[in-house]
Enzyme design. Structure first.
Site, short mmCIF file in Angstrom:
data_model
loop_
_atom_site.label_atom_id
_atom_site.label_comp_id
_atom_site.label_asym_id
_atom_site.label_seq_id
_atom_site.Cartn_x
_atom_site.Cartn_y
_atom_site.Cartn_z
CB SER A 53 24.22 1.07 67.60
OG SER A 53 25.20 0.20 67.14
CE LYS A 54 18.07 -2.44 65.38
NZ LYS A 54 17.31 -1.90 66.34
CE LYS A 106 31.00 4.71 60.00
NZ LYS A 106 30.39 3.69 58.85
N GLY A 164 24.49 8.47 45.41
CA GLY A 164 25.16 9.14 46.67
C GLY A 164 26.52 9.18 46.36
CB ALA A 165 28.78 11.54 45.68
N GLY A 166 28.45 10.76 49.33
CA GLY A 166 28.87 10.93 50.79
C GLY A 166 29.93 9.63 51.28
N GLY A 167 30.03 9.64 52.67
CA GLY A 167 31.05 8.82 52.95
C GLY A 167 30.48 7.09 52.75
CB ALA A 168 27.27 5.44 52.76
CE1 TYR A 222 19.03 -1.10 61.23
CE2 TYR A 222 20.93 -0.78 59.58
CZ TYR A 222 20.40 -0.76 60.89
OH TYR A 222 21.09 -0.36 61.83
P1 ATR Z 1 27.42 9.79 54.54
O1 ATR Z 1 28.69 10.06 55.08
O2 ATR Z 1 26.52 8.98 55.48
O3 ATR Z 1 27.00 9.35 53.06
P2 ATR Z 1 26.90 12.49 53.86
O4 ATR Z 1 28.37 12.71 53.37
O5 ATR Z 1 26.31 13.70 54.29
O6 ATR Z 1 26.59 11.30 54.60
O7 ATR Z 1 26.15 12.11 52.40
C1 ATR Z 1 24.75 11.97 52.27
C2 ATR Z 1 24.56 11.56 50.79
O8 ATR Z 1 23.04 11.70 50.67
C3 ATR Z 1 24.88 12.45 49.90
O9 ATR Z 1 25.18 11.95 48.54
C4 ATR Z 1 23.69 13.53 49.55
O10 ATR Z 1 23.75 14.45 48.51
P3 ATR Z 1 24.56 15.81 48.12
O11 ATR Z 1 26.15 15.38 47.86
O12 ATR Z 1 23.87 16.47 47.24
O13 ATR Z 1 24.23 16.31 49.64
C5 ATR Z 1 22.66 12.46 49.44
N1 ATR Z 1 21.47 13.15 50.04
C6 ATR Z 1 20.88 13.49 51.12
N2 ATR Z 1 19.71 14.07 51.13
C7 ATR Z 1 19.21 13.91 49.84
C8 ATR Z 1 18.10 14.19 49.30
N3 ATR Z 1 17.01 14.62 49.79
N4 ATR Z 1 18.04 13.94 48.08
C9 ATR Z 1 19.27 13.14 47.34
N5 ATR Z 1 20.18 13.18 47.96
C10 ATR Z 1 20.18 13.35 49.20
#
Ligand code: ATR
Length: 276
Positions: free
Chosen positions: A15-16, A66, A127-131, A217
């Site tokens: 962590s930075k 989180k 992406g559709a995760g937490g970030a 990064y």
């Molecule tokens: P965070 O909370 O850090 O965003 P997460 O909830 O695990 O982590 O979400 C990771 C994101 O990266 C998701 O959108 C995931 O896609 P899926 O919903 O299909 O799992 C995406 N992701 C992870 N590895 C991937 C890959 N090899 N190609 C494309 N998307 C990927």
């Protein structure tokens, strides 16, 4: 006595945040100490309790805690509720305030540091995760012409679209659904750069992009940014600016002072370049 702050995560040694907050504290003459604490995967609550008993005033929370931090909070800001995740805790008497500064960090980095307006632009968010979830509302509040959420697993992107549909023009699908479209700003919020892979998107989406942004990064350009560069992106940015801006917002929550971020971004970039 120095006021005590820390970042809790697992892992956390990379962590930075200690570097950033120590620089902010020096710059603004705050008597505070900030360190990194590793919590066992099943020991987040206990680690927070120990920290509070030591007189700790506030915490940053990183992966994978989180959501637990969200559940632990006695008060949540609106943006933390919407993100369903907390990256900043502030302890006051018996209260635990939970906030999320990630979205603000991204918007400030794009607007103030990179000098680009989001208003009326076509934005692609990967992406559709937490970030991703944490930045959707802040992005929509800038009134883009369109926000597209694309994800490997499309139903997750569609669920986010449903959640935020009343806040702006938002559509969702899988990566290939938008392969013929052009975007002004493309943001990678997947975890692919952590694993040295790439989201399977068409190279042509980059051809009109004025900014391609990777929330991750590394010392060198991430694979995603290299791919964008090879395919016509005009400007590239990694997540260092967002990291420093979200930290500045946490610092403001704790200390009521806005530190200057640009010198800290410069310091952090040179620190990373000098790391072996
Ligand atoms: P965070 O909370 O850090 O965003 P997460 O909830 O695990 O982590 O979400 C990771 C994101 O990266 C998701 O959108 C995931 O896609 P899926 O919903 O299909 O799992 C995406 N992701 C992870 N590895 C991937 C890959 N090899 N190609 C494309 N998307 C990927």
């Amino acid at each position: 006595m120095l006021d005590l702050y820390a970042v809790i995560g697992n892992p956390v040694s990379h962590s930075k945040s200690p570097l950033i907050h120590t620089a902010f504290a020096q710059q603004t003459n705050q008597s505070m100490q900030y360190d990194a604490r590793l919590a066992p995967l099943d020991g987040f609550m206990l680690a927070v309790e120990n920290f509070r008993q030591q007189g700790g005033k506030g915490l940053n929370i990183t992966v994978p805690f989180k959501l637990e931090a969200h559940d632990l909070s006695t008060h949540l800001t609106e943006r933390a509720k919407i993100a369903q995740a907390v990256n900043t805790l502030k302890f006051e008497n018996d209260e635990i305030l939970g906030d999320n500064t990630d979205g603000t960090g991204l918007i400030r980095d794009i607007g103030s540091n990179l000098g680009l307006s989001i208003t009326a632009k076509r934005i692609l968010l990967l992406g559709a995760g937490g970030a991703s979830r944490g930045v959707i509302l802040p992005l929509l509040q800038q009134n883009p012409a369109l926000l597209v959420i694309a994800n490997r697993t499309p139903h997750k992107a569609k669920a986010l679209q449903q959640q935020f549909i009343s806040h702006g023009h938002i559509v969702a699908g899988d990566f290939m659904a938008f392969s013929d479209e052009k975007f002004d700003i493309i943001i990678n919020a997947t975890s692919t750069s952590l694993h040295n892979t790439l989201p399977e998107i068409s190279a042509s989406v980059f051809s009109h992009a004025e900014l391609v942004y990777d929330m991750m990064y590394s010392r060198e350009l991430t694979g995603f940014l290299k791919f964008a560069q090879q395919n016509g992106a005009q400007q590239l940015a990694d997540g260092i600016g967002m990291l420093v801006e979200q930290a500045a917002e946490s610092f403001f929550i704790w200390r009521g002072i806005n530190p200057q971020t640009k010198p800290v971004i410069t310091m952090l970039k040179s620190h990373m370049l000098n790391q072996s």
